[in-house]
Design a protein around this motif. Structure first.
Motif, PDB file in Angstrom:
ATOM      1  N   SER A 195       4.748 -31.533   1.931  1.00  0.00           N
ATOM      2  CA  SER A 195       4.501 -30.390   1.048  1.00  0.00           C
ATOM      3  C   SER A 195       3.131 -30.479   0.382  1.00  0.00           C
ATOM      4  CB  SER A 195       5.593 -30.299  -0.018  1.00  0.00           C
ATOM      5  OG  SER A 195       5.596 -31.468  -0.795  1.00  0.00           O
ATOM      6  N   SER A 196       2.502 -31.623   0.458  1.00  0.00           N
ATOM      7  CA  SER A 196       1.233 -31.777  -0.244  1.00  0.00           C
ATOM      8  C   SER A 196       0.027 -31.384   0.593  1.00  0.00           C
ATOM      9  CB  SER A 196       1.050 -33.216  -0.725  1.00  0.00           C
ATOM     10  OG  SER A 196       2.073 -33.547  -1.616  1.00  0.00           O
ATOM     11  N   ARG A 213     -12.863 -35.386 -10.152  1.00  0.00           N
ATOM     12  CA  ARG A 213     -11.761 -35.267  -9.181  1.00  0.00           C
ATOM     13  C   ARG A 213     -12.288 -35.203  -7.760  1.00  0.00           C
ATOM     14  NH1 ARG A 213      -8.059 -30.933 -12.257  1.00  0.00           N
ATOM     15  NH2 ARG A 213      -9.771 -29.527 -11.817  1.00  0.00           N
ATOM     16  N   GLY A 214     -11.673 -35.982  -6.901  1.00  0.00           N
ATOM     17  CA  GLY A 214     -12.067 -35.927  -5.501  1.00  0.00           C
ATOM     18  C   GLY A 214     -13.260 -36.813  -5.163  1.00  0.00           C
ATOM     19  N   ARG A 264     -11.537 -21.063  -6.036  1.00  0.00           N
ATOM     20  CA  ARG A 264     -11.279 -21.405  -4.638  1.00  0.00           C
ATOM     21  C   ARG A 264      -9.826 -21.862  -4.450  1.00  0.00           C
ATOM     22  NH1 ARG A 264     -14.475 -22.598  -0.066  1.00  0.00           N
ATOM     23  NH2 ARG A 264     -13.516 -24.210   1.193  1.00  0.00           N
ATOM     24  N   HIS A 308      -1.715 -28.346   2.921  1.00  0.00           N
ATOM     25  CA  HIS A 308      -1.568 -26.905   3.099  1.00  0.00           C
ATOM     26  C   HIS A 308      -1.142 -26.585   4.525  1.00  0.00           C
ATOM     27  CE1 HIS A 308      -2.118 -22.697   2.639  1.00  0.00           C
ATOM     28  NE2 HIS A 308      -2.540 -22.849   1.399  1.00  0.00           N
ATOM     29  N   TYR A 332       0.782 -28.325  -2.387  1.00  0.00           N
ATOM     30  CA  TYR A 332      -0.535 -28.327  -1.742  1.00  0.00           C
ATOM     31  C   TYR A 332      -1.597 -27.664  -2.605  1.00  0.00           C
ATOM     32  CZ  TYR A 332       1.450 -23.907   0.015  1.00  0.00           C
ATOM     33  OH  TYR A 332       2.074 -22.700   0.118  1.00  0.00           O
ATOM     34  N   ARG A 341      -8.350 -19.227  -2.043  1.00  0.00           N
ATOM     35  CA  ARG A 341      -8.268 -19.746  -0.687  1.00  0.00           C
ATOM     36  C   ARG A 341      -6.887 -20.344  -0.421  1.00  0.00           C
ATOM     37  NH1 ARG A 341     -10.976 -22.330   3.910  1.00  0.00           N
ATOM     38  NH2 ARG A 341     -10.138 -24.420   4.013  1.00  0.00           N
ATOM     39  N   HIS A 342      -6.491 -21.276  -1.276  1.00  0.00           N
ATOM     40  CA  HIS A 342      -5.236 -21.975  -1.010  1.00  0.00           C
ATOM     41  C   HIS A 342      -4.015 -21.160  -1.427  1.00  0.00           C
ATOM     42  CE1 HIS A 342      -6.988 -25.943   0.084  1.00  0.00           C
ATOM     43  NE2 HIS A 342      -8.022 -25.380  -0.496  1.00  0.00           N
ATOM     44  N   GLY A 343      -4.093 -20.541  -2.615  1.00  0.00           N
ATOM     45  CA  GLY A 343      -2.944 -19.799  -3.107  1.00  0.00           C
ATOM     46  C   GLY A 343      -2.717 -18.508  -2.332  1.00  0.00           C
ATOM     47  N   GLN A 362     -17.289 -30.218  -0.636  1.00  0.00           N
ATOM     48  CA  GLN A 362     -17.338 -29.847  -2.050  1.00  0.00           C
ATOM     49  C   GLN A 362     -18.296 -30.775  -2.803  1.00  0.00           C
ATOM     50  OE1 GLN A 362     -15.958 -27.316  -3.660  1.00  0.00           O
ATOM     51  NE2 GLN A 362     -16.720 -27.987  -5.656  1.00  0.00           N
ATOM     52  N   HIS A 363     -18.323 -32.044  -2.393  1.00  0.00           N
ATOM     53  CA  HIS A 363     -19.096 -33.017  -3.163  1.00  0.00           C
ATOM     54  C   HIS A 363     -20.337 -33.521  -2.441  1.00  0.00           C
ATOM     55  CE1 HIS A 363     -15.820 -32.994  -6.012  1.00  0.00           C
ATOM     56  NE2 HIS A 363     -14.978 -33.206  -5.031  1.00  0.00           N
ATOM     57  N   ARG A 382      -6.346 -28.849  -6.087  1.00  0.00           N
ATOM     58  CA  ARG A 382      -6.973 -29.092  -7.392  1.00  0.00           C
ATOM     59  C   ARG A 382      -7.493 -30.519  -7.493  1.00  0.00           C
ATOM     60  NH1 ARG A 382      -2.943 -25.856 -10.047  1.00  0.00           N
ATOM     61  NH2 ARG A 382      -3.984 -23.872 -10.354  1.00  0.00           N
ATOM     62  N   SER A 383      -6.725 -31.462  -6.936  1.00  0.00           N
ATOM     63  CA  SER A 383      -7.121 -32.867  -7.063  1.00  0.00           C
ATOM     64  C   SER A 383      -8.384 -33.178  -6.264  1.00  0.00           C
ATOM     65  CB  SER A 383      -5.976 -33.784  -6.613  1.00  0.00           C
ATOM     66  OG  SER A 383      -5.951 -33.892  -5.208  1.00  0.00           O
ATOM     67  N   LYS A 384      -8.798 -32.235  -5.397  1.00  0.00           N
ATOM     68  CA  LYS A 384     -10.018 -32.467  -4.622  1.00  0.00           C
ATOM     69  C   LYS A 384     -11.269 -32.116  -5.409  1.00  0.00           C
ATOM     70  CE  LYS A 384      -8.273 -31.036  -0.082  1.00  0.00           C
ATOM     71  NZ  LYS A 384      -8.498 -29.960   0.907  1.00  0.00           N
ATOM     72  N   GLY A 385     -11.087 -31.482  -6.552  1.00  0.00           N
ATOM     73  CA  GLY A 385     -12.253 -31.115  -7.350  1.00  0.00           C
ATOM     74  C   GLY A 385     -12.898 -29.823  -6.917  1.00  0.00           C
ATOM     75  N   ILE A 386     -12.158 -28.953  -6.225  1.00  0.00           N
ATOM     76  CA  ILE A 386     -12.733 -27.661  -5.870  1.00  0.00           C
ATOM     77  C   ILE A 386     -12.472 -26.681  -7.006  1.00  0.00           C
ATOM     78  CG2 ILE A 386     -12.605 -28.019  -3.394  1.00  0.00           C
ATOM     79  CD1 ILE A 386     -10.068 -26.505  -3.298  1.00  0.00           C
ATOM     80  N   SER A 387     -13.272 -25.618  -7.064  1.00  0.00           N
ATOM     81  CA  SER A 387     -13.188 -24.727  -8.217  1.00  0.00           C
ATOM     82  C   SER A 387     -11.843 -24.010  -8.266  1.00  0.00           C
ATOM     83  CB  SER A 387     -14.314 -23.699  -8.152  1.00  0.00           C
ATOM     84  OG  SER A 387     -14.064 -22.812  -7.085  1.00  0.00           O
ATOM     85  N   GLU A 388     -11.441 -23.643  -9.481  1.00  0.00           N
ATOM     86  CA  GLU A 388     -10.159 -22.972  -9.682  1.00  0.00           C
ATOM     87  C   GLU A 388     -10.102 -21.675  -8.863  1.00  0.00           C
ATOM     88  OE1 GLU A 388      -7.605 -24.144 -11.084  1.00  0.00           O
ATOM     89  OE2 GLU A 388      -6.328 -22.363 -11.186  1.00  0.00           O
ATOM     90  N   PHE A 416      -0.460 -38.044  -2.754  1.00  0.00           N
ATOM     91  CA  PHE A 416       0.800 -37.559  -3.314  1.00  0.00           C
ATOM     92  C   PHE A 416       2.008 -38.055  -2.537  1.00  0.00           C
ATOM     93  CE2 PHE A 416      -2.462 -34.674  -4.762  1.00  0.00           C
ATOM     94  CZ  PHE A 416      -2.177 -34.611  -6.107  1.00  0.00           C
ATOM     95  N   ARG A 444      -1.650 -28.195  -5.871  1.00  0.00           N
ATOM     96  CA  ARG A 444      -1.995 -29.330  -6.727  1.00  0.00           C
ATOM     97  C   ARG A 444      -2.954 -30.255  -5.978  1.00  0.00           C
ATOM     98  NH1 ARG A 444       2.892 -33.100  -8.047  1.00  0.00           N
ATOM     99  NH2 ARG A 444       2.468 -33.580  -5.877  1.00  0.00           N
ATOM    100  N   THR A 445      -2.672 -30.478  -4.688  1.00  0.00           N
ATOM    101  CA  THR A 445      -3.568 -31.315  -3.878  1.00  0.00           C
ATOM    102  C   THR A 445      -4.975 -30.715  -3.874  1.00  0.00           C
ATOM    103  OG1 THR A 445      -1.704 -31.808  -2.449  1.00  0.00           O
ATOM    104  CG2 THR A 445      -3.869 -32.397  -1.633  1.00  0.00           C
ATOM    105  N   LEU A 467      -4.719 -32.902 -14.019  1.00  0.00           N
ATOM    106  CA  LEU A 467      -3.994 -31.913 -13.216  1.00  0.00           C
ATOM    107  C   LEU A 467      -2.952 -31.124 -14.010  1.00  0.00           C
ATOM    108  CD1 LEU A 467      -3.480 -33.790  -9.831  1.00  0.00           C
ATOM    109  CD2 LEU A 467      -4.971 -31.869 -10.305  1.00  0.00           C
ATOM    110  N   ARG A 493      -1.721 -15.254 -11.971  1.00  0.00           N
ATOM    111  CA  ARG A 493      -2.659 -16.227 -12.541  1.00  0.00           C
ATOM    112  C   ARG A 493      -2.549 -16.287 -14.047  1.00  0.00           C
ATOM    113  NH1 ARG A 493      -8.849 -16.567 -10.828  1.00  0.00           N
ATOM    114  NH2 ARG A 493      -8.774 -18.300 -12.275  1.00  0.00           N
ATOM    115  N   ASN A 509     -14.288 -31.267 -12.214  1.00  0.00           N
ATOM    116  CA  ASN A 509     -14.437 -31.195 -10.761  1.00  0.00           C
ATOM    117  C   ASN A 509     -15.548 -32.082 -10.223  1.00  0.00           C
ATOM    118  OD1 ASN A 509     -12.275 -29.595 -10.282  1.00  0.00           O
ATOM    119  ND2 ASN A 509     -13.415 -27.667 -10.361  1.00  0.00           N
TER     120      ASN A 509
END
Lengths: 361, 327
Positions: A122-123, A109-110, B238, A125, B225, B242-244, A140-141, B230-236, A117, B227-228, A78, B137, A106
Motif C-alpha cells: 500500500s505504500s 525529507r527524502g 505535486r 503508488h 502511498y 500527481r499522486h492524489g 526532486q533533489h 510526502r516523505s520524499k520531500g516533493i511539494s504538497e 514503510f 504519505r510515501t 509527516l 484538500r 522538503n
C-alpha cells in the motif's frame, strides 16, 4: 572485565562500539505529539527524548499505540499540521524540524532523512512504475535529466538485490513480489543517500525468510552508507538481529533505553520483562503464552504516576504508593550509566535475576 | 489484450442484437395492431395495406426481423401510395407519420444531443472535479461545507424544475436564447445557442461530481502511498495533483462515461424545455404520435450508445489502471 566482554560481543556481531561523546545526528528532546479529537486530546507521544549518532541503529519497540510510529512520523514531519499539536525539539543534523515550513521540510525529507514503510503493497503508488517512483525522489533533489535519473534508479534496484533491474525498472509495483517490493521501497528511500533512515516495521508484512534477507540488506546498506537508522518493530528477534541500541516505549514515552545486549540481557523495567516473558518458547513442552496482563492505557486518559502501574505486578514493592502518584524519571538505575529506565524499583537488576529470569521460557 | 478487446466487442454486439430482436418483437410483433397505430387516426384501408406490405407484417416473425436486419446492412425500399421511397443503409425503418427514413431523422437529431451532452459533460466534469478536489484538500473548512451544502441543495431540486427555471428566468436575460445551429455552420452560434443547456446540465451534475470527487480524493489522499510521496520531500501541490488526483479520479472517470451514456439517451427534459431538436425530443414526439418505427430506431441507437460507452470505459480503464491491464 565487563567492558571487554561487551566489546568482544560487538566485534563479533560486526557492530561499531559506541564512542562516548559522539555527536548525535538525530536529537529528539521532550517531544510531545497530541491529536485533538471529538473525545478529547490524544496524547500519543509524551516527552520522548533520545539521540542517535551516525552509523548506529536504534530499535524502538513497544505495543501498538505506544507512540513508536507517531514519534517517527513526527521526525519526518509527516503529521498533518492542522490536526496535530507538537512541541519539544527534533533536530536532524542540527536543523530543527518542529515549526519548520513545509517548503524547508522538503529539503530534509527524502534527502537528509528517508523512511521505509510497513506495507510495501500500500505504500507504493499503484499507478506509477517502480522506476518512476524512484526517479521522482531522485530528481526532486538532484538537477539531472530523466535519463540520468533512470540510470540511477536501475543502479539502486541492482544495489538492493533486484535481479534484472533494467526490465524491472519499468514495471508496476503489483508486478513485484512482497519482498521485491520492499527492496524497491528501500531503493526509493536510499536513492539520495540519506544520513538518517527510519524503517517503520519494514518486515512485518513479509514472511520469515524474506524478513531475514531484508534485515541483512538494511544492515548491509547501513555499513556502506554509514547512516543512522531508526528501526521500529515489535519483534524482539529482529531487534537482537539488527540493533545497537533499544528504546522501549510505553504509553508515548521511553521506559527503557540502552545498548541492545544490556537491555535484552538484563532489562530493568517490568514492562520489558513482560515483553520477554510473552515470547513463546519454541523448544521444550508447549505451554500457554504469558501475555502482559491488562491492556495498554487509553491515550485519552493516561494513568497517574507511572503509566505502567495498573499492569505492573511489582508496584507493591515500591513504598508509599509512589507508582500511582509520582511519574518516575528516565535515569540510570544501576551502577551502569550507559542505560536508563523509568521505574521506581530500588534494585531492578536483582528482582530480574532472582524472580523474572527463572520464569522466562 | 487484443483477445480481450475482441471478446468484449463480440459480447457488445450480441447485446445490441438481443435488444434489436426484443424491441422489434415488442413494437411490431406483439398482438397490438401495429398497422392501425402507425396509420394513425386518418387511416384509410389503402394506406393500412401499404404500411402492412411495406413492413412485411404478414410474413413470419423471423422473416420480418430478417428483412429489418437486411435493411440495416444493405438498405431497403418502401412503397407507399404507389411511390417508392429509398431508405439507404443503415436503414432503421421508415416514419410513415413524418414521411422520412428513421435513419435520417436520427442523423439530424443525434448531433444536437451529442453537443448538449458532451458540452455539459465538460462543464460538470471540470467544475465537479475542481470543487471536489478543493473541498477534499480543505476538508472541514468553510469552503468544504459550502461546496457540500450547495451540492446537496442543487441535487435536492428535481432536474426538470431546474431546467424550467433556467428557461424562464435566465435565457434571453443573462444567457442567450437556446437554439441549435450546426457546429460546422457557425461555431459561435452553436456555442451560444447551447450555452443554457450546457450550464443547466453541467451545474446540476457538477453537484454530484463534487461529492464523488471529494469522497474519492479524501480516500486517495489518506492512502499510504500519498504519505510515501510526502516523505520524499516533493511539494504538497505535486503530492495532491500527481499522486492524489491520479488515483482519486480514476473511479470518477468511470462514472463520467456511464453518465454520458445515460444522458445521451435521456435528454428529454433539456431538449423539450429548451426546444432543441435532439434525440430526446424526437423520441418524445414519436411517443405522442405512436410513431413505432421511430421509437424502434431510437431504442436501437440508444442501446448501441450505452453498450459502446461501456465498452469504451472498460478499454479506457485498462489504460488508466495498470493493475487491470491484461497480458
Amino acid at each position: 572485565m565487563d567492558q571487554t566482554t561487551q566489546e568482544a560481543q560487538t566485534d563479533f556481531r560486526g557492530r561499531r562500539p559506541r564512542v562516548p561523546g559522539e555527536e548525535a545526528y538525530l536529537e529528539v528532546t521532550d517531544l510531545q505529539v497530541r491529536f485533538p479529537t471529538a473525545d478529547g486530546v490524544v496524547q500519543a507521544v509524551d516527552g520522548l527524548t533520545y539521540s542517535l549518532p551516525l552509523g548506529r541503529t536504534l530499535a524502538i519497540v513497544g505495543e501498538s499505540g505506544s507512540g513508536k510510529s507517531v514519534s517517527s512520523m513526527a521526525v519526518m514531519g509527516l503529521h498533518d499540521r492542522k490536526s496535530t499539536f507538537m512541541s519539544g525539539s527534533i533536530k536532524i543534523g542540527g536543523r530543527e524540524i518542529i515549526g519548520m515550513s513545509e517548503q524547508e521540510l522538503n529539503t530534509v525529507r527524502g534527502v537528509e532523512a528517508a523512511m521505509i514503510f510497513q506495507d510495501p503493497q500500500s505504500s507504493m503508488h499503484p499507478y506509477f512504475t517502480v522506476g518512476d517512483q524512484i526517479m521522482e525522489s531522485y530528481r526532486q533533489h538532484n538537477k539531472v535529466s530523466k535519463k540520468a535519473a533512470k540510470t540511477r534508479a536501475v543502479e539502486m534496484l541492482d544495489r538492493v538485490g533486484i535481479p534484472n533491474p533494467q526490465r524491472r525498472v519499468d514495471q508496476y509495483p503489483h508486478e513485484f513480489s512482497g519482498g521485491m517490493r520492499q527492496r524497491a521501497m528501500i531503493a526509493m528511500a536510499l536513492v539520495n543517500d540519506p544520513k538518517l533512515l527510519i524503517a517503520d516495521e519494514p518486515t512485518t508484512a513479509l514472511d520469515v525468510t524474506v524478513q531475514a534477507q531484508i534485515l541483512d540488506l538494511i544492515a548491509d546498506l547501513q555499513r556502506d552508507f554509514g547512516s543512522a537508522v531508526v528501526f521500529i518493530t515489535h519483534d524482539l528477534g529482529v531487534v537482537a538481529e539488527i540493533a545497537d541500541d533499544i528504546l522501549v516505549m510505553y504509553a508515548g514515552n521511553a521506559v527503557e533505553h540502552g545498548p541492545v545486549e544490556k537491555i535484552l540481557g538484563t532489562p530493568l523495567h517490568p514492562y520489558a520483562w513482560g515483553l520477554l516473558e510473552s515470547i513463546p518458547a519454541v523448544s521444550g513442552t508447549p505451554g500457554p503464552l504469558h501475555p502482559i496482563p491488562g491492556a495498554p492505557p487509553s491515550l485519552l486518559a493516561m494513568p497517574s504516576g507511572c503509566a505502567f502501574h495498573p499492569r505492573c505486578e511489582f508496584r507493591e514493592r515500591v513504598p508509599g504508593d509512589m507508582c500511582r502518584t509520582l511519574r518516575p524519571e528516565l535515569i540510570a538505575r544501576t551502577a551502569d550509566t550507559g542505560r536508563a529506565s523509568r521505574c521506581h524499583l530500588k534494585d531492578p537488576d536483582r528482582v530480574f535475576e532472582t524472580e523474572v529470569l527463572p520464569r522466562l521460557p | 489484450m487484443l483477445l480481450y478487446f475482441l471478446r468484449r466487442a463480440a459480447s457488445a454486439i450480441s447485446v445490441i442484437f438481443a435488444t434489436l430482436v426484443a424491441s422489434y418483437a415488442l413494437f411490431l410483433l406483439a398482438p397490438t395492431d401495429p398497422v392501425g397505430t402507425i396509420c394513425g387516426p386518418k387511416c384509410t384501408p389503402d394506406r393500412a395495406a401499404d404500411i402492412s406490405a411495406a413492413l412485411h407484417l404478414e410474413d413470419p416473425a423471423l422473416q420480418q426481423i430478417g428483412v429489418y436486419l437486411k435493411g440495416i446492412v444493405a438498405g431497403r425500399e418502401y412503397e407507399i401510395g404507389g411511390t417508392v421511397r429509398e431508405c439507404d443503409a443503415p436503414c432503421l425503418g421508415y416514419s410513415f407519420a413524418l414521411g422520412r427514413p428513421v435513419t435520417e431523422l436520427i442523423a439530424d437529431a443525434l448531433p444536437v444531443t451529442l453537443s448538449i451532452v458532451l458540452g455539459g459533460a465538460v462543464v460538470y466534469f471540470s467544475v465537479g472535479v475542481l470543487v471536489g478536489t478543493l473541498a477534499a484538500r480543505h476538508r472541514g473548512t468553510t469552503l468544504d461545507r459550502v461546496a457540500v451544502g450547495s451540492s446537496l441543495t442543487i441535487n435536492s431540486v428535481p432536474y426538470f424544475i431546474v431546467v424550467l427555471l433556467v428557461a424562464l428566468y435566465a435565457t434571453n436575460v443573462v444567457l442567450p436564447a437556446a437554439q441549435y445551429t450546426s457546429l460546422l455552420e457557425n461555431p459561435l452560434a452553436w456555442a451560444s445557442g447551447l450555452l443554457a443547456a450546457w450550464i443547466t446540465l453541467g451545474l446540476t451534475n457538477a453537484a454530484s461530481y463534487t461529492r464523488y470527487s471529494r469522497a474519492s480524493m479524501i480516500e486517495s489522499l489518506g492512502q499510504d502511498y500519498v504519505r510515501t510521496a510526502r516523505s520524499k520531500g516533493i511539494s504538497e501541490r505535486r503530492v495532491v495533483y500527481r499522486h492524489g488526483v491520479r488515483a482519486g479520479l480514476t473511479p470518477v472517470v468511470t462514472i463520467v462515461g456511464l453518465d454520458i451514456a445515460y444522458q445521451l439517451t435521456n435528454t428529454l427534459f433539456t431538449e423539450s424545455i429548451f426546444g432543441l431538436p435532439g434525440l430526446g425530443r424526437l423520441t418524445l414526439n414519436a411517443f405522442n404520435t405512436y410513431d413505432l418505427p421511430v421509437l424502434l430506431g431510437s431504442v436501437l441507437v440508444g442501446s448501441t450508445v450505452l453498450v459502446t460507452m461501456n465498452l469504451i470505459i472498460d478499454i479506457l480503464y485498462t489504460f488508466l489502471d495498470p493493475r487491470v491491464r491484461l497480458a
